[in-house]
Design a protein around this motif. Structure first.
Motif, PDB file in Angstrom:
ATOM      1  N   MET A   1       0.761  -1.244  -0.101  1.00 26.92           N
ATOM      2  CA  MET A   1       0.102   0.017   0.026  1.00 26.92           C
ATOM      3  C   MET A   1       0.684   1.218  -0.082  1.00 26.92           C
ATOM      4  O   MET A   1       1.959   1.439   0.595  1.00 26.92           O
ATOM      5  N   PHE A   6      -2.449   5.088   2.379  1.00 31.50           N
ATOM      6  CA  PHE A   6      -2.427   4.673   3.858  1.00 31.50           C
ATOM      7  C   PHE A   6      -2.974   5.931   4.513  1.00 31.50           C
ATOM      8  O   PHE A   6      -4.249   5.956   5.295  1.00 31.50           O
ATOM      9  N   ASP A  45       6.290  -1.593   6.831  1.00 30.77           N
ATOM     10  CA  ASP A  45       5.355  -1.682   5.500  1.00 30.77           C
ATOM     11  C   ASP A  45       3.896  -0.939   5.849  1.00 30.77           C
ATOM     12  O   ASP A  45       3.444  -1.286   7.001  1.00 30.77           O
ATOM     13  N   THR A  46       3.457  -0.078   5.267  1.00 34.20           N
ATOM     14  CA  THR A  46       2.136   0.501   5.497  1.00 34.20           C
ATOM     15  C   THR A  46       1.099  -0.349   5.540  1.00 34.20           C
ATOM     16  O   THR A  46       0.071  -0.307   6.463  1.00 34.20           O
ATOM     17  N   ALA A  47       1.050  -1.442   4.643  1.00 35.41           N
ATOM     18  CA  ALA A  47       0.049  -2.467   4.969  1.00 35.41           C
ATOM     19  C   ALA A  47       0.054  -3.107   6.276  1.00 35.41           C
ATOM     20  O   ALA A  47      -1.130  -3.417   6.668  1.00 35.41           O
ATOM     21  N   THR A  48       1.319  -3.533   6.791  1.00 32.89           N
ATOM     22  CA  THR A  48       1.412  -3.881   8.078  1.00 32.89           C
ATOM     23  C   THR A  48       0.685  -3.021   9.203  1.00 32.89           C
ATOM     24  O   THR A  48       0.107  -3.415  10.143  1.00 32.89           O
ATOM     25  N   TRP A  50      -1.532  -0.570   8.658  1.00 35.87           N
ATOM     26  CA  TRP A  50      -2.844  -0.541   8.320  1.00 35.87           C
ATOM     27  C   TRP A  50      -3.805  -1.690   9.157  1.00 35.87           C
ATOM     28  O   TRP A  50      -4.812  -1.562   9.576  1.00 35.87           O
ATOM     29  N   ARG A  51      -3.000  -2.897   9.021  1.00 32.53           N
ATOM     30  CA  ARG A  51      -3.907  -4.003   9.629  1.00 32.53           C
ATOM     31  C   ARG A  51      -3.702  -3.994  11.058  1.00 32.53           C
ATOM     32  O   ARG A  51      -4.610  -4.179  11.543  1.00 32.53           O
TER      33      ARG A  51
END
Length: 66
Positions: A1, A6, A45-48, A50-51
């Protein structure tokens, strides 16, 4: 992401002002006690990230943003 995606999601879920407050002030257990700002600075990581936000605030984040 992407980072811009984000921030857009965070702003949409919480409003821009509150999103910045959460990013600076809330420590997330799923991020090792880091704030969002610290996690980004540390290269997480921005996906991490965000989760972690979704896991911490499941009722605040609309399902379409998951």
């Amino acid at each position: 992401m992407r980072l811009t995606d984000f921030w857009s999601r965070l702003g949409e879920a919480f409003g821009d002002t509150y999103a910045r407050s959460i990013a600076a002030d809330h420590s997330f257990a799923d991020l090792g006690g880091r704030t969002i700002d610290q996690a980004i600075a540390d290269g997480i990581d921005t996906a991490t990230i965000w989760r972690a936000v979704v896991a911490t605030y499941p009722d605040r984040v609309p399902s379409r943003l998951h």
